[in-house]
Motif scaffolding. Structure first.
Motif, PDB file in Angstrom:
ATOM      1  N   GLU A  60       5.635 -55.961  44.091  1.00 49.47           N
ATOM      2  CA  GLU A  60       5.830 -55.679  42.634  1.00 49.47           C
ATOM      3  C   GLU A  60       4.706 -54.749  42.340  1.00 49.47           C
ATOM      4  OE1 GLU A  60       7.615 -60.104  41.294  1.00 49.47           O
ATOM      5  OE2 GLU A  60       5.517 -59.750  41.255  1.00 49.47           O
ATOM      6  N   ILE A  61       3.486 -54.902  42.739  1.00 47.93           N
ATOM      7  CA  ILE A  61       2.260 -53.926  42.194  1.00 47.93           C
ATOM      8  C   ILE A  61       2.553 -52.532  42.695  1.00 47.93           C
ATOM      9  CG2 ILE A  61      -0.083 -53.747  42.422  1.00 47.93           C
ATOM     10  CD1 ILE A  61      -0.427 -56.807  42.513  1.00 47.93           C
ATOM     11  N   GLN A  62       2.977 -52.232  43.910  1.00 51.19           N
ATOM     12  CA  GLN A  62       3.277 -50.937  44.643  1.00 51.19           C
ATOM     13  C   GLN A  62       4.497 -50.334  44.238  1.00 51.19           C
ATOM     14  OE1 GLN A  62       2.182 -52.422  48.713  1.00 51.19           O
ATOM     15  NE2 GLN A  62       1.131 -50.681  48.764  1.00 51.19           N
ATOM     16  N   ARG A  63       5.307 -51.381  43.452  1.00 54.89           N
ATOM     17  CA  ARG A  63       6.737 -50.572  43.085  1.00 54.89           C
ATOM     18  C   ARG A  63       6.777 -50.040  41.725  1.00 54.89           C
ATOM     19  NH1 ARG A  63       9.548 -54.269  46.326  1.00 54.89           N
ATOM     20  NH2 ARG A  63       9.537 -55.864  44.795  1.00 54.89           N
ATOM     21  N   LEU A  64       5.559 -50.423  41.127  1.00 57.98           N
ATOM     22  CA  LEU A  64       5.291 -50.013  39.624  1.00 57.98           C
ATOM     23  C   LEU A  64       5.334 -48.601  39.427  1.00 57.98           C
ATOM     24  CD1 LEU A  64       2.780 -52.553  38.312  1.00 57.98           C
ATOM     25  CD2 LEU A  64       5.246 -52.577  37.708  1.00 57.98           C
ATOM     26  N   GLN A  65       6.005 -47.921  38.394  1.00 61.80           N
ATOM     27  CA  GLN A  65       6.250 -46.626  38.272  1.00 61.80           C
ATOM     28  C   GLN A  65       5.565 -46.102  36.968  1.00 61.80           C
ATOM     29  OE1 GLN A  65       7.626 -44.248  40.401  1.00 61.80           O
ATOM     30  NE2 GLN A  65       7.929 -45.933  41.879  1.00 61.80           N
ATOM     31  N   ASN A  66       5.637 -46.840  35.869  1.00 59.80           N
ATOM     32  CA  ASN A  66       5.229 -46.476  34.561  1.00 59.80           C
ATOM     33  C   ASN A  66       4.559 -47.668  33.864  1.00 59.80           C
ATOM     34  OD1 ASN A  66       7.439 -47.332  33.577  1.00 59.80           O
ATOM     35  ND2 ASN A  66       8.272 -45.552  33.817  1.00 59.80           N
ATOM     36  N   VAL A  67       4.160 -47.483  32.786  1.00 59.27           N
ATOM     37  CA  VAL A  67       3.768 -48.604  31.610  1.00 59.27           C
ATOM     38  C   VAL A  67       4.608 -49.519  31.327  1.00 59.27           C
ATOM     39  CG1 VAL A  67       2.461 -49.280  29.802  1.00 59.27           C
ATOM     40  CG2 VAL A  67       1.512 -47.511  31.259  1.00 59.27           C
ATOM     41  N   GLY A  68       5.914 -49.051  31.120  1.00 57.95           N
ATOM     42  CA  GLY A  68       7.088 -49.709  30.537  1.00 57.95           C
ATOM     43  C   GLY A  68       7.535 -50.567  31.431  1.00 57.95           C
ATOM     44  N   GLU A  69       7.354 -50.323  32.749  1.00 57.15           N
ATOM     45  CA  GLU A  69       8.016 -51.291  33.906  1.00 57.15           C
ATOM     46  C   GLU A  69       6.776 -52.188  34.099  1.00 57.15           C
ATOM     47  OE1 GLU A  69       8.673 -49.192  38.011  1.00 57.15           O
ATOM     48  OE2 GLU A  69      10.231 -47.962  36.950  1.00 57.15           O
ATOM     49  N   PHE A  70       5.678 -52.101  33.745  1.00 58.72           N
ATOM     50  CA  PHE A  70       4.402 -52.934  34.000  1.00 58.72           C
ATOM     51  C   PHE A  70       4.781 -54.021  33.022  1.00 58.72           C
ATOM     52  CE2 PHE A  70      -0.417 -53.214  34.663  1.00 58.72           C
ATOM     53  CZ  PHE A  70      -0.439 -54.268  35.340  1.00 58.72           C
ATOM     54  N   ALA A  71       5.022 -53.470  31.663  1.00 54.70           N
ATOM     55  CA  ALA A  71       5.232 -54.481  30.545  1.00 54.70           C
ATOM     56  C   ALA A  71       6.318 -55.517  30.848  1.00 54.70           C
ATOM     57  CB  ALA A  71       5.299 -53.553  29.279  1.00 54.70           C
ATOM     58  N   ALA A  72       7.498 -54.670  31.522  1.00 52.43           N
ATOM     59  CA  ALA A  72       8.851 -55.599  31.613  1.00 52.43           C
ATOM     60  C   ALA A  72       8.496 -56.613  32.621  1.00 52.43           C
ATOM     61  CB  ALA A  72       9.906 -54.719  32.152  1.00 52.43           C
ATOM     62  N   LEU A  73       7.519 -56.270  33.685  1.00 54.51           N
ATOM     63  CA  LEU A  73       7.284 -57.093  34.589  1.00 54.51           C
ATOM     64  C   LEU A  73       6.399 -58.296  34.260  1.00 54.51           C
ATOM     65  CD1 LEU A  73       7.259 -57.762  37.860  1.00 54.51           C
ATOM     66  CD2 LEU A  73       5.224 -56.411  37.940  1.00 54.51           C
ATOM     67  N   ILE A  74       5.576 -57.945  33.405  1.00 52.92           N
ATOM     68  CA  ILE A  74       4.800 -59.008  32.758  1.00 52.92           C
ATOM     69  C   ILE A  74       5.619 -60.090  31.900  1.00 52.92           C
ATOM     70  CG2 ILE A  74       3.006 -59.662  31.048  1.00 52.92           C
ATOM     71  CD1 ILE A  74       1.574 -56.836  31.585  1.00 52.92           C
ATOM     72  N   ARG A  75       6.652 -59.334  31.208  1.00 55.17           N
ATOM     73  CA  ARG A  75       7.519 -60.169  30.320  1.00 55.17           C
ATOM     74  C   ARG A  75       8.173 -61.101  31.285  1.00 55.17           C
ATOM     75  NH1 ARG A  75      11.196 -57.917  25.809  1.00 55.17           N
ATOM     76  NH2 ARG A  75      12.084 -56.996  27.545  1.00 55.17           N
ATOM     77  N   SER A  76       8.693 -60.753  32.354  1.00 54.53           N
ATOM     78  CA  SER A  76       9.661 -61.344  33.297  1.00 54.53           C
ATOM     79  C   SER A  76       8.796 -62.575  33.844  1.00 54.53           C
ATOM     80  CB  SER A  76      10.207 -60.579  34.393  1.00 54.53           C
ATOM     81  OG  SER A  76       9.163 -60.318  35.104  1.00 54.53           O
ATOM     82  N   LYS A  77       7.563 -62.375  33.995  1.00 55.94           N
ATOM     83  CA  LYS A  77       6.712 -63.667  34.599  1.00 55.94           C
ATOM     84  C   LYS A  77       6.534 -64.602  33.466  1.00 55.94           C
ATOM     85  CE  LYS A  77       5.831 -61.687  38.705  1.00 55.94           C
ATOM     86  NZ  LYS A  77       6.054 -62.421  39.976  1.00 55.94           N
TER      87      LYS A  77
END
Lengths: 79, 467
Positions: A60-77
């Motif tokens: 998950e960490i290595q696939r992140l492309q931008n801050v938006g994807e990072f925020a979406a990942l946090i929200r999904s968790k």
């Protein structure tokens, strides 16, 4: 995107990058921000995991492309 | 077949003619046949081994691109990585281990003919394959090309010997395009090949004689001779390796294929961290993406200590990859320690250095980086740790009386020629940066003249050929 999450994420980035005027958008990438290298990236991930009480996998960490994807990942968790 | 020979240039010419006569897909087949022939000249049995590994990695990349369950994906990925690493470790280190073992056991090393040769380019090939399988596992790349195209990617002849290490994402689509190269690309390729030959034969091979003398204590090396030996050693490895890379990239460009750059004027770096982003870039980025970052992510909870640990482990592995010796291990650890120190002191340095003039900071940074590189390259060149310590000892214990005069006086005429040869590098590099399609014949003519009159022909193979 909730304001709490976005504000918390901005705080983490500002502390890690030592830049109080940093403004993040969903499309912000590491290339656009001075000092955001691979080491800072991992330190940001550690700070985010601690702040939001979440845990990411290596993939998950290595696939992140931008801050938006990072925020979406946090929200999904957090769900 | 060595790529710094007239035979290789003839080989390029023949392939170009054959390719020009072929229709679209036929051009890809021509490049594939050329790559197979190039490798078969080195060893047919190892060609079969590498074709087998291509098959395994193709199957793994294809499987990982499909919707397998996570458990099966992990098995396919782990198994393929282990097979690749086992082959690499066996061929790269088995001969060393057997020799050392026999020396300890009965005091005799095995006869050279009883040993076995290392397959051509096995390290670079393995890095390439591991990157493909890992990217497919991470789902950041998926294979959508046939097996023959994948074989061409794995064995593409300009880069199989010593890199640059390509990534499938940018390279595979270029290889299977089947278009004839535009004239500008062909000419740029020719210029790069000429520049590479010049760096190898005129600069690297000439410097080699001095460095060899210093490391052998040919003239009772004093401090100045040791210092010059260290600087020339750093210059030689750059001229030698970047010369090889220029020929490799130029040969690919001759067929319209753009390989990743491997050097970006590394001697202008102002820190060791920056140096490793400009030196042997495809290896640095490979180590970063497939060893350092995955390791750091796993030990991220350790914070900055984890960063230091991951850097030192990565560079230790980088050192050992060059060879199973203490000198290479120490070389790697030294790089890791320098990078760690720079990272840990980064914010402290940034705040304090802001007060100094920018030029002073830049030039002192370059001086420190070059000095560190030249000193650490002693470990890279030395046959063993005592020899490296002996050179370091000569630098520390000042002795200006001996060595330097003898070193140069041994060949007064050639010393003058060597100065001209090394100095001409600056002019040729300047011409190369500004050369256009129209000036290509003049550039090639100049390189040819310098090689004929100043080149040390028939000398040692590329330094990186043994890695």
């Amino acid at each position: 995107m909730s304001d709490n999450l976005w504000n918390g994420l901005t705080t983490v980035f500002r502390e890690a990058l030592d830049n109080d005027s940093l403004t993040l958008t969903e499309g912000t990438t590491a290339k656009e921000v001075e000092g955001w290298d691979s080491i800072t990236h991992v330190l940001i991930v550690v700070a985010v995991e601690k702040k939001f009480r979440v845990k990411f996998t290596a993939g998950e960490i290595q696939r992140l492309q931008n801050v938006g994807e990072f925020a979406a990942l946090i929200r999904s968790k957090q769900v | 077949m060595r790529i710094d020979t007239a035979l290789f240039l003839l080989f390029l010419g023949v392939i170009a003619v054959v390719q020009a006569m072929m229709p679209g897909r036929g051009r890809v087949v021509a490049l594939l046949c050329a790559s197979l022939i190039f490798y078969a000249v080195s060893s047919v049995s190892y060609l079969i081994l590498l074709l087998g590994l291509c098959g395994l990695n193709y199957w793994a990349a294809l499987s990982l691109s499909q919707n397998l369950d996570q458990r099966r994906r992990t098995w396919v990925f782990t198994g393929t990585v282990l097979v690749n690493l086992a082959v690499l470790i066996f061929f790269k280190y088995a001969a060393d281990v057997i020799t050392q073992g026999m020396l300890r056991w009965n005091g005799h090393a095995p006869a050279a003919e009883a040993g076995f040769a290392v397959p051509l380019g096995i390290s670079y090939f393995t890095f390439q394959m591991l990157a493909c399988v890992t990217d497919a596992y991470r789902q950041t790349w998926r294979i959508d090309h046939g097996f023959t195209n994948f074989v061409l990617f794995g064995l593409f002849f300009p880069q199989i010997s010593s890199g640059p290490i390509p990534r499938a994402g940018p390279l595979l689509p270029q290889l299977v395009g089947g278009d004839l190269p535009v004239v500008e690309d062909r000419l740029e390729g020719v210029r790069l090949i000429a520049f590479g030959f010049f760096k190898k034969y005129v600069v690297a091979n000439r410097i080699n004689e001095y460095v060899t003398d210093v490391f052998k204590d040919q003239f009772g090396t004093g401090t100045l001779a040791a210092l010059i030996g260290c600087c020339l050693n750093a210059l030689q490895i750059y001229a030698d390796f970047s010369g090889y890379v220029d020929i490799a990239i130029g040969s690919a460009l001759f067929f319209g294929i753009r390989l990743a750059p491997n050097f970006d004027r590394p001697f202008l770096s102002t820190s060791v961290t920056e140096f490793w982003r400009r030196w042997h870039m495809t290896l640095s980025f490979w180590l970063r993406d497939y060893l350092y970052l995955p390791l750091l992510i796993r030990i991220r909870i350790l914070g900055k200590s984890g960063v230091v640990l991951a850097i030192i482990i990565t560079f230790a592995v980088c050192g050992i990859w060059h060879g199973l010796t203490w000198t290479f291990l120490l070389f790697g650890i030294a790089q890791g320690l320098a990078l760690s120190a720079e990272i840990l002191t980064k914010s402290w340095r940034t705040k304090r250095l802001k007060r100094l003039p920018e030029n002073v900071v830049r030039w002192s940074g370059r001086f420190y980086t070059l000095g560190f590189f030249a000193l650490s390259q002693v470990l890279f060149r030395a046959a063993n740790v005592p020899q490296a310590l002996w050179i370091y000892g000569r630098l520390i214990h000042l002795n200006f009386s001996g060595g330097l005069a003898q070193l140069f006086a041994a060949r007064p005429f050639f010393f003058a020629l060597d100065c001209v040869a090394i100095g001409s590098w600056v002019g040729v590099a300047y011409f190369h940066r500004r050369a256009t399609s129209r000036s290509t014949p003049w550039f090639v003519f100049l390189c040819g003249l310098l090689i004929i009159f100043l080149g040390r022909l028939g000398s040692a193979h590329f330094i990186y050929a043994k890695f």
